[in-house]
Design a protein around this motif. Structure first.
Motif, mmCIF file in Angstrom:
data_model
loop_
_atom_site.group_PDB
_atom_site.id
_atom_site.type_symbol
_atom_site.label_atom_id
_atom_site.label_comp_id
_atom_site.label_asym_id
_atom_site.label_seq_id
_atom_site.Cartn_x
_atom_site.Cartn_y
_atom_site.Cartn_z
ATOM 1 N N GLN A 114 0.546 -6.449 -8.460
ATOM 2 C CA GLN A 114 0.527 -5.309 -7.537
ATOM 3 C C GLN A 114 -0.322 -5.611 -6.309
ATOM 4 N N GLU B 293 2.124 -4.829 -3.370
ATOM 5 C CA GLU B 293 1.794 -3.587 -2.660
ATOM 6 C C GLU B 293 0.714 -3.793 -1.607
ATOM 7 N N ARG C 137 6.453 -1.088 -6.039
ATOM 8 C CA ARG C 137 5.837 -0.461 -7.206
ATOM 9 C C ARG C 137 6.812 -0.433 -8.381
#
Length: 276
Positions: A177, A181, A214
């Motif tokens: 992540q 992200e 995500r």
């Protein structure tokens, strides 16, 4: 096979005062927000923000992130636990923040900011969204240090054992992540926003990008115990929350294409009288 280094979540202890890595990561995210925001104001002629607006955006945004992020985590993920331990709601330093809740909190905060300066709400979020991914990256590093939000069992060579969980090698999903992200999303949105875009386009691209990344990361992340983990059709809570985000992003992009006024046509608000 790798083993999580089990880093002490407390970075600095000064007598009864303890400073946690998780909190420091949030401070780093806020600092990067200001530094990158000042860079955009200085080097992007179509930026609508002033330095004073940027400072206000940080203040309002901090409230939105903390309040919205914590409330989102409590309601979306571990409602049953916090119902039994209500005082733990305030233990933010232990981790447990929902991006989707924080996202909604920040957007509400930006509505307040837009009204204060009499600007379009989407014009404000177009400026702010490229500054968000570095803070997300810092937050995921905080998750990794805290050894929380670990991944699903795996046999990949870089699988990591989290000793406090079990002896199974798992995906280091926090780092996935961080890369998706935080780093990759930042590169995409920063480059995309470097040229004048129709109002709402940058915001839409951010929502689509985060929602997609995500959703991908959720395939490797262990669903959280508590109120909701894997839900209908094997879709996780994080993926369900990302679906409306992606749809809203697509709608924002389609809406932006119909607009005749691009962000560079917005005038910067007149600076307020300097405080003495």
């Amino acid at each position: 096979m790798l083993v999580h280094p089990q880093i002490d979540p407390i970075a600095i202890s000064l007598g009864p005062l303890s400073i946690h890595w998780y909190g420091l990561m949030y401070l780093l995210g806020f600092a990067l927000f200001i530094l990158l925001g000042r860079y955009r104001i200085k080097h992007h002629p179509h930026a609508i923000f002033t330095y004073e607006m940027l400072d206000d955006a940080l203040f309002y945004g901090m409230l939105g992130v903390v309040l919205g992020g914590r409330l989102g985590h409590v309601l979306f993920y571990q409602f049953g636990y916090y119902l039994e331990h209500p005082l733990q709601i305030f233990a933010i330093w232990e981790g447990g923040m929902s991006f989707h809740g924080g996202f909604l909190g920040v957007f509400v905060a930006m509505i307040v900011l837009a009204r204060k300066y009499q600007l379009s709400w989407l014009a404000v979020t177009d400026f702010v969204t490229p500054l968000i991914p570095p803070g997300l990256a810092a937050g995921r590093i905080g998750n990794f240090i805290n050894a929380e939000l670990w991944g699903r069992p795996t046999d990949v060579p870089w699988g990591m054992i989290f000793p406090h969980v079990d002896e199974l090698p798992r995906h280091p999903s926090q780092l996935y992540q961080f890369a998706l992200e935080g780093v990759l999303l930042f590169i995409i949105i920063w480059i995309y926003s470097s040229k004048p875009r129709a109002t709402g386009a940058v915001t839409g691209m951010f929502m689509i990008g985060y929602g997609v990344f995500r959703s991908i990361a959720e395939f490797f992340r262990e669903p959280e115990d508590g109120f909701m983990g894997v839900m209908t059709l094997g879709v996780t809570m994080g993926q369900w929350l990302s679906i409306p985000m992606i749809l809203a992003g697509i709608a924002a992009l389609l809406w932006s294409r119909r607009q005749m006024t691009a962000p560079q046509n917005h005038k910067k608000p007149a600076p307020k009288r300097q405080r003495k």
